[in-house]
Design an enzyme around this catalytic site. Structure first.
Site, mmCIF file in Angstrom:
data_model
loop_
_atom_site.group_PDB
_atom_site.id
_atom_site.type_symbol
_atom_site.label_atom_id
_atom_site.label_comp_id
_atom_site.label_asym_id
_atom_site.label_seq_id
_atom_site.Cartn_x
_atom_site.Cartn_y
_atom_site.Cartn_z
ATOM 1 N N ASN A 137 -36.731 -48.392 70.548
ATOM 2 C CA ASN A 137 -37.458 -47.382 71.327
ATOM 3 C C ASN A 137 -38.106 -46.313 70.440
ATOM 4 O OD1 ASN A 137 -38.330 -46.069 73.595
ATOM 5 N ND2 ASN A 137 -36.303 -45.339 74.239
ATOM 6 N N HIS A 185 -26.743 -44.836 86.416
ATOM 7 C CA HIS A 185 -27.002 -43.467 85.964
ATOM 8 C C HIS A 185 -27.354 -42.553 87.130
ATOM 9 C CE1 HIS A 185 -28.306 -44.280 81.551
ATOM 10 N NE2 HIS A 185 -27.317 -45.073 81.897
ATOM 11 N N ARG A 242 -22.351 -42.976 85.922
ATOM 12 C CA ARG A 242 -22.516 -41.944 84.905
ATOM 13 C C ARG A 242 -23.134 -40.725 85.563
ATOM 14 N NH1 ARG A 242 -26.554 -41.871 79.616
ATOM 15 N NH2 ARG A 242 -28.007 -40.918 81.085
ATOM 16 N N TYR A 267 -32.933 -34.197 78.721
ATOM 17 C CA TYR A 267 -33.088 -35.650 78.672
ATOM 18 C C TYR A 267 -32.027 -36.320 79.536
ATOM 19 C CZ TYR A 267 -33.091 -40.392 76.890
ATOM 20 O OH TYR A 267 -33.140 -41.755 76.789
ATOM 21 N N ASP A 282 -22.425 -38.696 79.299
ATOM 22 C CA ASP A 282 -23.020 -38.880 77.969
ATOM 23 C C ASP A 282 -23.330 -37.510 77.361
ATOM 24 O OD1 ASP A 282 -24.392 -39.691 75.741
ATOM 25 O OD2 ASP A 282 -25.787 -41.027 76.797
ATOM 26 N N HIS A 311 -24.651 -37.186 74.443
ATOM 27 C CA HIS A 311 -25.872 -37.413 73.669
ATOM 28 C C HIS A 311 -25.906 -36.684 72.328
ATOM 29 C CE1 HIS A 311 -29.868 -39.275 73.673
ATOM 30 N NE2 HIS A 311 -29.349 -40.001 74.635
ATOM 31 N N GLU A 323 -19.179 -40.062 76.332
ATOM 32 C CA GLU A 323 -19.965 -40.821 75.349
ATOM 33 C C GLU A 323 -20.641 -39.889 74.340
ATOM 34 O OE1 GLU A 323 -23.056 -43.025 77.273
ATOM 35 O OE2 GLU A 323 -24.126 -43.330 75.398
ATOM 36 N N GLU A 344 -24.132 -46.318 70.273
ATOM 37 C CA GLU A 344 -25.383 -46.952 70.707
ATOM 38 C C GLU A 344 -26.436 -46.935 69.605
ATOM 39 O OE1 GLU A 344 -26.361 -44.430 74.149
ATOM 40 O OE2 GLU A 344 -28.028 -43.611 73.003
ATOM 41 N N ARG A 348 -20.139 -48.915 71.858
ATOM 42 C CA ARG A 348 -21.373 -48.810 72.633
ATOM 43 C C ARG A 348 -22.519 -49.665 72.091
ATOM 44 N NH1 ARG A 348 -23.212 -47.803 76.841
ATOM 45 N NH2 ARG A 348 -24.645 -46.098 76.473
ATOM 46 N N HIS A 393 -24.449 -50.851 75.278
ATOM 47 C CA HIS A 393 -25.620 -50.044 75.642
ATOM 48 C C HIS A 393 -26.558 -50.887 76.506
ATOM 49 C CE1 HIS A 393 -29.147 -47.482 73.868
ATOM 50 N NE2 HIS A 393 -28.566 -46.827 74.848
ATOM 51 N N ASP A 401 -34.537 -49.458 77.876
ATOM 52 C CA ASP A 401 -35.228 -49.835 76.634
ATOM 53 C C ASP A 401 -34.580 -51.045 75.956
ATOM 54 O OD1 ASP A 401 -33.799 -47.034 76.325
ATOM 55 O OD2 ASP A 401 -33.546 -47.959 74.358
ATOM 56 N N GLU A 458 -23.292 -51.012 80.752
ATOM 57 C CA GLU A 458 -24.302 -50.079 81.274
ATOM 58 C C GLU A 458 -25.434 -50.894 81.889
ATOM 59 O OE1 GLU A 458 -26.220 -47.740 78.236
ATOM 60 O OE2 GLU A 458 -26.918 -46.253 79.678
ATOM 61 N N TRP A 512 -30.616 -34.074 70.576
ATOM 62 C CA TRP A 512 -31.048 -34.077 71.983
ATOM 63 C C TRP A 512 -30.230 -35.047 72.802
ATOM 64 C CZ3 TRP A 512 -32.979 -38.765 73.707
ATOM 65 C CH2 TRP A 512 -33.327 -39.692 72.697
#
Ligand code: GCO
Ligand code: MG
Length: 414
Positions: free
Chosen positions: A37, A122, A147, A159, A222, A224, A248, A274, A295, A324, A328, A351, A414
């Site tokens: 991605n 999600h 999630r 995000y 998550d 992130h 996560e 991930e 992940r 994961h 994407d 997921e 992020w």
């Protein structure tokens, strides 16, 4: 069975995907996902310039030998671009082997260890009301594990939160963020972040979700990569009363040993990896039992062969899979994950974000979604076909993932 054709196909049905397609001299076709991605074209160049010429004339049956040859002969090891390229070759060869044998790939990996794969979806919202609606809509779609991502008071855009994005490019509709969170255009979108507000707010949201939906529903979250180890420890501890399935990416895992500190403070299960590419990225955190779920995606971990080795290693430490599976990961990468997940003993959860109708027009799939469980289906190989004419209707468009800045302008994870 000789590989005599190798093509790299780039298409953008709602979002960008890179697919490697191999054809053998006896006419069998195998496909593999090479999507990275936001950096897709780097893998395209790696494949076209350095991998395709090496594949032509090789025996398509020799999956392990081809993996070792591509990994070791390059001298330069690991890294997301290399490992996504090798992953695509590995997947395509498993697809071909399955077709040659007349068997779905999971049968060749040892057969099914279960009847289906528990999958999580999600849910997100900027307010609790929006979030509850999103959880309910996922339950209506059959999800048995969810999630939960939430807006944070004072932050404009985060995000992973649906209301920040449009449904399909150009449609103007609010809804899912997942079709194209990587905004099309020459520059990444800037978002804002404040960890202290986040740490104050998230436990109140999980308390509200538990009050609304009860104690049974498995909930995931998550982080992130946004927290320091001590902040991650604080979050894990404050979420303990809400019994998470996992937390996560609570902290960036470039320093695996920093997870020792998180573990000392919380029993909230941890999932990481991930963005990892090889078993060596996982070695320490598996050996020291610093995580509970792996992940890694088949697409980014060097394919079925290498992720299976990683998960077999994790099994010795009672660590399970949590592959994961955002949009994407192409339908080809998702199918590979399902075959692997069905066959291994230490499957944890998968997921799953539904791909868009446009994506499904390009990739015809055989998997089933029944009562919250995925199954890869029983077609020979991976069970996914790429429609090259449909793919040609959706040319590549540059799209970048967003990034964060703190209030004082500092760039943040992020
Ligand atoms: C997840 C992820 C994704 C990634 C995305 C990056 O847990 O599904 O964090 O949303 O950010 O896959 O390409
Ligand atoms: Mg994630």
């Amino acid at each position: 069975m000789i590989i005599d054709r190798a093509e790299v196909i780039v298409t953008s049905p709602s979002r960008n995907f890179v697919t490697l397609r191999l054809t053998t001299d006896d006419g069998l076709v195998g496909i593999g996902d090479a999507t990275l991605n936001g950096r897709e074209l780097a893998v395209v160049a790696y494949l076209k310039d350095h991998v395709v010429p090496l594949l032509l004339g090789r025996d398509a049956h020799r999956i392990e030998d081809t993996w070792q040859f591509l990994y070791r002969s390059a001298y330069w090891r690991r890294g997301p671009v290399t490992m996504a390229a090798i992953a695509a070759v590995d997947m395509a060869l498993w697809d071909i082997k399955g077709k040659a044998a007349g068997m779905p790939v999971y049968q060749m990996l040892g057969g099914a260890s279960r009847t289906g794969l528990l999958a999580y979806g999600h849910a997100s919202g900027t307010s609790n009301e929006e979030l509850f609606d999103s959880v309910r809509s996922h339950q209506e779609q059959g999800f048995k594990a969810i999630r939960v991502q939430t807006g944070v008071p004072g932050l404009k855009s985060i995000y992973g939160i649906a209301s920040n994005a449009t449904y399909e490019p150009g449609s103007g509709k609010k809804g899912r963020y997942d079709y194209e969170p990587a905004v099309r255009g020459a520059l990444p979108k800037e978002e804002d972040w404040d960890t202290r507000s986040y740490l104050r707010h998230v436990p109140t949201v999980f308390e509200a979700v538990r009050n609304e939906f009860g104690p049974e529903l498995p909930l995931l979250h998550d982080g992130h990569h946004r927290m320091t180890p001590i902040q991650a420890a604080q979050l894990g501890k404050s979420l303990e009363p809400y019994d998470l399935f996992w937390l996560e990416d609570c902290t960036p895992a470039e320093n695996p040993e920093s997870l020792r500190l998180v573990r000392q403070h919380t029993t909230t299960p941890l999932a990481i990896g991930e963005i990892f590419n090889t078993v060596w990225d996982y070695q320490q955190i598996i050996r020291e039992q610093l995580i509970d779920y792996v992940r890694g995606a088949v697409t980014h971990m060097g394919g079925i062969s290498h992720l299976k080795k990683t998960l077999d290693y994790a099994a010795q430490y009672q660590i399970k899979s949590g592959m994961h599976g955002p949009t994407d990961i192409s339908p080809v990468g998702m199918a590979a994950a399902m075959h692997l997940g069905l066959s291994i003993h230490n499957f944890g959860i998968q997921e799953y974000m539904k791909h868009s109708d446009r994506t499904n027009e390009v990739f015809q799939q055989s998997f089933t979604w029944t009562d919250g469980m995925l199954h890869p289906g029983d077609l020979p190989g991976l069970g996914v076909e790429l429609d090259v004419d449909a793919a040609g209707k959706y040319p590549y468009e540059q799209a970048y993932l967003p990034f964060n800045r703190l209030a004082d302008g500092t760039v943040h994870d992020w």
